[in-house]
Motif scaffolding. Structure first.
Motif, mmCIF file in Angstrom:
data_model
loop_
_atom_site.group_PDB
_atom_site.id
_atom_site.type_symbol
_atom_site.label_atom_id
_atom_site.label_comp_id
_atom_site.label_asym_id
_atom_site.label_seq_id
_atom_site.Cartn_x
_atom_site.Cartn_y
_atom_site.Cartn_z
ATOM 1 N N ASN B 18 -26.258 53.029 -20.906
ATOM 2 C CA ASN B 18 -25.417 52.172 -21.742
ATOM 3 C C ASN B 18 -23.946 52.324 -21.389
ATOM 4 O OD1 ASN B 18 -27.639 51.232 -23.029
ATOM 5 N ND2 ASN B 18 -27.333 52.389 -24.914
ATOM 6 N N ARG B 19 -23.529 53.550 -21.116
ATOM 7 C CA ARG B 19 -22.125 53.770 -20.781
ATOM 8 C C ARG B 19 -21.770 53.086 -19.467
ATOM 9 N NH1 ARG B 19 -18.347 56.399 -23.237
ATOM 10 N NH2 ARG B 19 -19.054 57.507 -25.091
ATOM 11 N N ALA B 23 -24.738 48.024 -21.451
ATOM 12 C CA ALA B 23 -25.917 47.392 -22.047
ATOM 13 C C ALA B 23 -26.226 48.038 -23.397
ATOM 14 C CB ALA B 23 -27.110 47.547 -21.120
ATOM 15 N N ASN B 24 -27.253 47.555 -24.033
ATOM 16 C CA ASN B 24 -27.647 48.068 -25.342
ATOM 17 C C ASN B 24 -29.074 48.581 -25.346
ATOM 18 O OD1 ASN B 24 -25.391 47.773 -26.954
ATOM 19 N ND2 ASN B 24 -25.749 45.578 -27.134
ATOM 20 N N THR B 26 -31.858 51.131 -26.449
ATOM 21 C CA THR B 26 -31.983 51.991 -27.617
ATOM 22 C C THR B 26 -31.847 53.459 -27.233
ATOM 23 O OG1 THR B 26 -33.590 50.410 -28.364
ATOM 24 C CG2 THR B 26 -33.402 52.430 -29.635
ATOM 25 N N GLU B 27 -30.991 54.172 -27.965
ATOM 26 C CA GLU B 27 -30.856 55.615 -27.750
ATOM 27 C C GLU B 27 -31.252 56.315 -29.038
ATOM 28 O OE1 GLU B 27 -26.673 56.022 -27.361
ATOM 29 O OE2 GLU B 27 -26.533 54.725 -25.620
ATOM 30 N N SER B 28 -32.006 57.390 -28.928
ATOM 31 C CA SER B 28 -32.342 58.169 -30.111
ATOM 32 C C SER B 28 -32.389 59.623 -29.732
ATOM 33 C CB SER B 28 -33.709 57.779 -30.660
ATOM 34 O OG SER B 28 -33.753 56.435 -30.973
#
Lengths: 411, 175, 150
Positions: B18-19, B23-24, B26-28
């Motif tokens: 994402n960095r 983009a987006n 999903t991070e968890s």
């Protein structure tokens, strides 16, 4: 050149000795709390508290928007306005789009709320925006918080023993909880399970027993008092049929190895992005299907198909499940959207027992069309298998609930 | 240029992705968030590069369907450069995966991610020595706050295949 | 140092006893399926807030009690912190419920609540966890102190 596993570890050992030094490590408060949340004796009470908070905030938030504002907006303003301006009152298009109304003393009367009107633009929009939207927003917000803090793997470890009994392991809690939002990402998440057997069991159980956020949201609004019973029936079913599936499905259910990550401070931007992405994804699927579902059921009512089906299937509905035959309509709508189906059930006159049974049936009888498509993507053999299990479960479990009702004297 | 992010589950590959691409994904904070691959684009020194985020895997010998996706992506894209993301506080396990990939001849840079957590745990890693032994760039990073990401990308061009024999020699031979 | 920590130990032991008592009372009231109000205390009788919530208050009390001894040791201290976190969860949920109730005007009323009605929602009596909240915050002082010592 390729190394053997032993050579590789030997090499790593050499490298690590030359590059890594471990200083003295003092336990921090974060570590100690991490331990408390993972040991069963202290972890289970904490998990109970976390679930309580989840539920309590969910109820307050959804109630605030739905009961506080949307019910009034839709019932007192939107519905009367549409009833007024939409042309052709009493006609079939009017009935499908706005208000099917009712017959009282031989005269056509308009409905006075958005649950009874059954119209695409009234019931359909009210369910999608007035009820489901707030429920989904708060659900995903809290889920994102739990995920980013790092609580989920701890929950997985806590529930591991129980899930082993049904051929899964603690990590199955991830697809299960995701499914409580929407079954579609839940089905995708089954990929983290190791074997075909586990994925099949998980997918089948999700599709049958886990109500999605939309359905929970509408239940919270229209039948809050009966919800505990419905969820209890679903949870018990999840374990009973999981246990049976574990015994009859061939394959392995390997042990569970999971890294428990440290607790981390959640990043607001990430939570925002994640919640927004999930809500947007959800609504791309939900809005069209809710409206389509309301339209199809409306058309089928107008054509008399639902009455016909209700009559034809009456022996099954009344005899086997003990619910009124009018539930045929909602059960058809349930294939498109379960939230819509529950909304339609809520206005049918039924005893408490019948309502509980009917809603449980709506939950277990068929996954919604989006979930169905997702399962097909994961493999048609699995889908067929799941459908076969589902048919058996609907009749067996529906009959069992009826039997319990008879024994308790409420059916 | 094609770049593949590979590493154990829950080491922060999606955060990097994402960095780097804006983009987006999903991070968890739990393993197994990414179950499929995602492609994105970034710019490295004026050159467009395709970046691929794959599910976490412990080794190149896949244990579940998500790991299969990761390994398949590696094997389908023979011309990629690999960013191997390693949890700095569990460096041995990470190096295992890195060695497996190096053995197959992929050019690599290593991101020692969650460097802050390792420092908290009082784990010290001699970066220079590790670079010397492995022969590939090693960059300490904290993906969540963005530390080290710039250096990681700027050193991507130094990534080159290395001979395992050299690594063994640098480490002082096998037992 | 020893003197100070024993003050803390006594404080949390007493807090633990009171919290445990509230938890048990909560469960008993729910079992009797009635409400209980005395002064600024109100115990809910419904199964969710009274029963389930009562169990959590009880757990919080037990965490305090088991952590009060040998309070300086990190694992013991973490139990005290956890007891407070449980109270915060309970009180937070109660307060959030109050906030969401206080704003809308209610059925047949105006869209938004009147100012009197809005403020009235926050008047006592309160649930046990809300009453315990200020006392549970003391733990923050000790967390802070511990951080400074390190």
């Amino acid at each position: 050149m390729k190394l053997t596993i032993d050579q590789r570890w030997d090499l790593i050992d050499k490298i690590a000795k030359q590059t890594v030094t471990f200083g003295e490590y003092r336990h921090t408060l974060k570590d100690a709390i991490g331990e408390l949340t993972i040991k069963p004796f202290t972890g289970i009470p904490i998990a109970i508290a976390v679930m309580y908070a989840f539920w309590s905030i969910f109820g307050s938030f959804a109630g605030f928007f739905t009961d506080g504002f949307f019910v009034r907006l839709f019932d007192a303003y939107w519905l009367p306005w549409l009833q007024e301006v939409f042309p052709g009152q009493g006609g079939w298009l009017y009935a499908i789009m706005v208000d099917a109304g009712g017959i009282e003393g031989g005269e056509f009367v308009l409905s006075d709320n958005c649950l009874e009107s059954f119209g695409v633009l009234t019931s359909g929009l009210f369910v999608a925006i007035g009820v489901v939207l707030p429920a989904i927003v708060i659900f995903y917000l809290m889920l994102a918080l739990l995920e980013d803090i790092g609580y989920m793997p701890r929950l997985a470890v806590l529930i591991d023993t129980m899930l082993h009994k049904i051929g899964l392991h603690g990590y199955a809690i991830v697809p299960t909880i995701l499914s409580l939002g929407c079954n579609v990402p839940g089905v995708t998440a089954t990929r983290i399970l190791e074997t075909k057997k586990q994925r099949f069991i998980m997918m089948t159980l999700l599709a049958i027993f886990i109500p999605c956020g939309a359905q929970i949201g509408i239940m919270q609004d229209v039948i809050p008092g009966l919800m505990g019973w419905i969820l209890l029936y679903l949870i018990i079913g999840y374990f009973i049929f999981g246990y049976i599936l574990n015994k009859i499905v061939p394959g392995k259910a390997p042990e569970f190895l999971i890294d428990v990550p440290p607790y981390r401070r959640p990043m607001l931007s990430n939570i925002g992005k994640k919640v927004w992405g999930r809500i947007a994804g959800f609504f791309k699927v939900a809005i069209p299907f809710v409206l389509l579902g309301a339209a199809i059921v409306g058309v089928l009512y107008q054509l008399g198909v639902i009455r016909f089906l209700g009559d034809a299937l009456a022996p099954v509905f009344v005899g086997w499940f003990g619910v009124p035959k009018e539930t045929a309509g909602p059960l058809i709508a349930a294939f498109l959207r379960k939230d819509l189906a529950v909304a339609q059930l809520s206005v049918i006159e039924m005893t408490e027992y019948q309502m509980i049974t009917a809603v449980v049936l709506v939950s277990i009888y068929f996954p919604c069309v989006a979930t169905f498509a997702m399962m097909l993507k994961e493999g048609w053999k699995e889908l067929l298998g799941a459908m076969a299990v589902l048919t058996v479960v609907v009749f067996a479990y529906g009959g069992l609930i009826h039997l319990i009702g008879i024994l308790l004297g409420v059916a | 240029m094609k770049v593949l992010l590979i590493g154990h589950p829950n080491v922060g590959k999606s955060v990097f992705f994402n960095r780097l691409t804006g983009a987006n994904v999903t991070e968890s904070n739990y393993p197994g968030t990414t179950v499929d691959f995602t492609k994105g684009y970034m710019n490295i020194g004026g050159e467009d590069a395709e970046l691929i985020d794959v599910p976490g895997t412990f080794s190149l010998d896949p244990k579940d369907k998500a790991e299969e996706v990761a390994v398949a992506m590696l094997h389908e894209n023979k011309d990629v450069r690999v960013i191997c993301v390693i949890d700095a506080s569990k460096i041995e396990r990470g190096v295992y995966l890195a060695l497996e990939i190096l053995e197959e001849g992929y050019p690599m840079v290593i991101a020692l991610n969650m460097w802050d957590a390792a420092v908290d745990k009082n784990i010290r890693i001699d970066i220079n020595n590790l670079q010397r032994i492995l022969g590939v760039p090693v960059v300490p990073t904290v993906a969540i706050s963005g530390e080290g990401i710039k250096e990681l990308i700027s050193r991507l061009k130094e990534a080159k295949p290395v001979e395992i024999d050299d690594i063994i020699k640098n480490a002082g031979g096998l037992t | 140092m020893a003197g100070k920590s024993s003050v803390a130990a006594i404080y949390f032991a007493i807090l633990g006893i009171v919290t445990t008592g509230f938890g048990i009372a909560n469960i008993l009231v729910t079992a009797g399926a009635s409400e209980f109000a005395y002064g600024i205390l109100e115990i809910s009788g419904d199964l969710f807030r009274g029963g389930w919530g009562g169990a959590i208050v009880l757990f919080a009390g037990l965490f305090y009690l088991s952590g009060a001894r040998n309070f300086e040791e990190i694992h013991q201290f973490s139990k005290i912190v956890m007891g407070s976190i449980l109270i915060w969860i309970m009180a937070g949920c109660d307060i959030f419920a109050m906030i969401t109730e206080s704003i809308p005007g209610g059925e047949d009323g105006p869209w938004f609540n009147t100012l009197d009605g809005f403020i009235g929602t926050y008047a006592p009596p309160y649930a046990p966890a809300v009453l315990l909240l200020p006392f549970s915050l003391v733990v923050l002082y000790y967390i802070n102190k511990r951080n400074q010592e390190m």
